[in-house]
Motif scaffolding. Structure first.
Motif, PDB file in Angstrom:
ATOM      1  N   ASN A  71       0.962  -1.321  -0.411  1.00  0.00           N
ATOM      2  CA  ASN A  71      -0.009   0.092   0.059  1.00  0.00           C
ATOM      3  C   ASN A  71       1.005   1.232  -0.059  1.00  0.00           C
ATOM      4  OD1 ASN A  71      -1.748   2.050   1.053  1.00  0.00           O
ATOM      5  ND2 ASN A  71      -2.736   1.010   2.607  1.00  0.00           N
ATOM      6  N   THR A 111      -2.030  10.190 -10.630  1.00  0.00           N
ATOM      7  CA  THR A 111      -3.265   9.683 -10.052  1.00  0.00           C
ATOM      8  C   THR A 111      -3.311   8.103 -11.131  1.00  0.00           C
ATOM      9  OG1 THR A 111      -4.688  10.535 -12.226  1.00  0.00           O
ATOM     10  CG2 THR A 111      -3.881  12.065 -10.430  1.00  0.00           C
ATOM     11  N   THR A 112      -5.125   7.983 -11.059  1.00  0.00           N
ATOM     12  CA  THR A 112      -5.948   6.493 -11.368  1.00  0.00           C
ATOM     13  C   THR A 112      -5.519   6.917 -12.533  1.00  0.00           C
ATOM     14  OG1 THR A 112      -7.959   7.018 -10.547  1.00  0.00           O
ATOM     15  CG2 THR A 112      -6.805   5.864  -9.111  1.00  0.00           C
ATOM     16  N   GLY A 116      -8.352  10.747 -13.090  1.00  0.00           N
ATOM     17  CA  GLY A 116      -8.114  11.346 -12.167  1.00  0.00           C
ATOM     18  C   GLY A 116      -7.253  12.439 -11.691  1.00  0.00           C
ATOM     19  N   HIS A 120      -8.764  16.022 -10.074  1.00  0.00           N
ATOM     20  CA  HIS A 120      -7.588  16.698  -8.990  1.00  0.00           C
ATOM     21  C   HIS A 120      -7.007  17.851  -9.471  1.00  0.00           C
ATOM     22  CE1 HIS A 120      -6.907  12.351  -7.378  1.00  0.00           C
ATOM     23  NE2 HIS A 120      -6.691  13.051  -6.549  1.00  0.00           N
ATOM     24  N   THR A 266      -3.088   4.546 -14.443  1.00  0.00           N
ATOM     25  CA  THR A 266      -1.798   5.884 -13.994  1.00  0.00           C
ATOM     26  C   THR A 266      -1.694   6.718 -14.251  1.00  0.00           C
ATOM     27  OG1 THR A 266       0.459   4.733 -14.896  1.00  0.00           O
ATOM     28  CG2 THR A 266      -0.114   4.010 -11.892  1.00  0.00           C
ATOM     29  N   SER A 294      -4.010  12.733   3.343  1.00  0.00           N
ATOM     30  CA  SER A 294      -3.452  11.683   1.577  1.00  0.00           C
ATOM     31  C   SER A 294      -3.740  12.833   0.460  1.00  0.00           C
ATOM     32  CB  SER A 294      -4.786  10.948   1.392  1.00  0.00           C
ATOM     33  OG  SER A 294      -5.935  11.985   1.482  1.00  0.00           O
ATOM     34  N   GLU A 298      -7.544   9.673  -3.116  1.00  0.00           N
ATOM     35  CA  GLU A 298      -7.312   7.787  -3.165  1.00  0.00           C
ATOM     36  C   GLU A 298      -7.249   7.831  -2.031  1.00  0.00           C
ATOM     37  OE1 GLU A 298      -5.687   9.001  -6.332  1.00  0.00           O
ATOM     38  OE2 GLU A 298      -7.906   7.957  -6.904  1.00  0.00           O
ATOM     39  N   SER A 300      -5.536   3.971   0.224  1.00  0.00           N
ATOM     40  CA  SER A 300      -4.908   3.014   0.176  1.00  0.00           C
ATOM     41  C   SER A 300      -4.695   3.039  -1.575  1.00  0.00           C
ATOM     42  CB  SER A 300      -5.378   1.157  -0.220  1.00  0.00           C
ATOM     43  OG  SER A 300      -6.061   1.610   1.117  1.00  0.00           O
ATOM     44  N   ARG A 301      -3.140   2.869  -1.641  1.00  0.00           N
ATOM     45  CA  ARG A 301      -2.651   3.045  -3.462  1.00  0.00           C
ATOM     46  C   ARG A 301      -1.612   1.823  -3.621  1.00  0.00           C
ATOM     47  NH1 ARG A 301      -0.236   8.123  -6.542  1.00  0.00           N
ATOM     48  NH2 ARG A 301       0.171   7.930  -4.261  1.00  0.00           N
ATOM     49  N   SER A 302      -2.144   1.447  -5.251  1.00  0.00           N
ATOM     50  CA  SER A 302      -1.961   0.426  -5.244  1.00  0.00           C
ATOM     51  C   SER A 302       0.361   0.512  -6.091  1.00  0.00           C
ATOM     52  CB  SER A 302      -1.882  -0.572  -6.684  1.00  0.00           C
ATOM     53  OG  SER A 302      -1.233  -1.706  -7.113  1.00  0.00           O
TER      54      SER A 302
END
Ligand SMILES: *Cc1c(COP(=O)(O)O)cnc(C)c1O
Length: 461
Positions: A71, A111-112, A116, A120, A266, A294, A298, A300-302
């Motif tokens: 994480n 970002t995702t 995303g 943002h 990403t 944060s 997000e 938790s992030r991968s």
């Protein structure tokens, strides 16, 4: 409607009572993946598969696997995530010439995805304008050709969205309209480099001057073009400056999951100043669970995705990206040439690596109907109806551009023969219908809702 693969595999309506063997599970998944990959491996699918290189995917999978369980929110346990994230941002800033910025500290946010990054950016502009200019009724101005992610972000964050018209020939935003539409509640304006629809680059230089004189932000949407246009410019293609060398540019979104050739999930949002980025940081200092903060939306992030993105960038390197861009630009040029060889077809605007074409003689969706039978998958557009092709690495395979030329010639003949009847296909982007331009909005939305429902449908018992 049939549930996918119900004829081949067991449908799981609840957890299997006992777990299955890993090899059996993977075998089943391999069958589905192989079948689905065949769809785009031919090179006949617009966009979406930017890389298409299974060796590269294998490499990314290894990089992902090393950190997939980590994480990125808990940095004390993974200093590597800090290294990867910082270096991804730094490499991206460098691509956008952030060294030209002298009066503030350029920085970024991973970002995702494109939506995303855009969300943002809109959030940062809203928060920053509230804090520094007491803006309470924020508005944001986009060219009508800019991506729906801006409409979504403004919808989510309750920011009024003003849509600027574009020149019908160049498809670039009417900068005079933008200038006139700015008022004391405008937080930022936007230009695309390039836009998704036509591949055209708005006049970012003029937008930059407007942003500076009106003291508002300027976002450049480089979600699609960010990781390929800088290389196209180096190759000598005519690509105007759209990055931090222009003093009015305050944020740039660029998707590593598109022409960065990383995995889906990403994107990088680059900021001219840390103050702007940090304005959307989130803090909760008095939570019973502890103090919380944060950097973005997000939690938790991968760390795996961040690691794989970093791995993609350093493995390919500058020369690698340049080489891929060269092949893509060359292929796009050849395909655009094929379109232009037909007087019945018309290229819209002045594209580079992606293009859109229509016809003033027949419904272009006839061409789509025919090309579909030959395995081509374009994105459909509306106002005017048009077909869109984002050239990616799968199209650079030998023979694909030639096959496009051959199939297109037959498709034009088919369209001329069928000009009197209506075409079967209509504009679709990520499942959004175009061509249905005569239907009531509520009807189209109902149709779209049913489509989304069906994509998430639970198997019938
Ligand atoms: C893809 C794209 C987006 C949105 O990105 P997602 O990754 O799909 O969320 C925004 N702008 C442009 C120009 C794009 O091509």
């Amino acid at each position: 409607m049939d549930f996918p693969y119900s004829d081949q595999f067991e449908v799981n309506r609840k957890l299997p009572e006992t777990g299955r063997s890993p090899s059996e599970v993977l075998d089943e998944m391999r069958i589905m993946a192989k079948e689905e990959d065949a769809f785009w491996e031919s090179g006949k699918c617009s966009g979406t598969m930017y890389c298409g290189d299974h060796e590269h995917y294998g490499f990314l999978n290894e990089a992902f696997g090393l950190f997939a369980h980590v994480n990125a929110l808990q940095r004390d346990m993974c200093p590597s995530a800090t290294k990867f994230e910082a270096e991804i941002i730094s490499m991206t800033l460098d691509l956008f010439n952030s060294q030209a910025v002298k009066d503030s500290e350029p920085c970024g946010l991973i970002t995702t995805g494109g939506s995303g990054s855009i969300a943002h950016a809109v959030l940062a502009y809203r928060e920053h304008a509230r804090a520094t200019r007491s803006v309470e009724r924020p508005n944001f101005i986009k060219p009508e050709t800019a991506h729906p992610a801006f409409d979504k972000a403004c919808h989510l964050f309750d920011v009024e969205l003003r849509k600027a018209p574009v020149d019908p020939v160049t498809t670039k935003v009417d900068t005079g309209w933008v200038q006139d539409a700015i008022d004391d509640q405008t937080v930022a304006i936007l230009g695309s480099a390039c836009n998704y629809g036509y591949g055209s680059i708005d006049d970012i230089e003029t937008l930059s001057e407007i942003a500076l004189s009106k003291k508002v932000g300027l976002h450049v949407d480089g979600c699609l073009g960010g990781f390929i246009l800088p290389f196209g410019a180096q190759l000598g293609y005519e690509i105007p400056v759209f990055d931090f060398r222009l003093p009015g540019v305050t944020t740039i979104s660029a998707d590593t999951h598109k022409y960065g050739y990383a995995f889906k999930g990403t994107s990088v949002l680059s900021f001219r100043s840390k103050e702007l980025r940090n304005s959307q940081y989130f803090y909760l200092t008095d939570w019973t669970g502890g103090k919380y903060c944060s950097p973005g939306m997000e939690g938790s992030r991968s760390a795996g995705l961040i690691a794989a993105t970093w791995a993609s960038m350093v493995k390919i390197g500058h020369q690698g990206y340049l080489g891929y861009a060269e092949q893509i630009f060359k292929t796009a040029k050849a395909m655009i040439g094929s379109v232009k060889s037909h007087p019945e077809l018309r290229i819209i605007g002045d594209p580079t690596f992606l293009f859109s074409f229509t016809s003033d003689e027949f419904d272009i969706y006839h061409v789509n109907d025919f090309m579909k039978l030959r395995g081509w998958r374009f994105n459909g557009q509306q106002y005017p109806n048009a077909l869109h092709m984002a050239v990616t690495r799968p199209q650079t395979q030998p023979g694909v551009a030639e096959e496009f030329a051959k199939d297109l010639a037959e498709a034009v003949a088919y369209a001329k023969e069928n000009a009197g009847s209506s075409a079967a296909s209509s504009g679709i982007y990520g499942g959004v219908m175009g061509g249905m331009t005569n239907e009531a909005d509520s009807f189209i939305k109902m149709f779209m809702a049913e489509m989304m429902d069906s994509q998430m449908r639970i198997p019938e018992s």
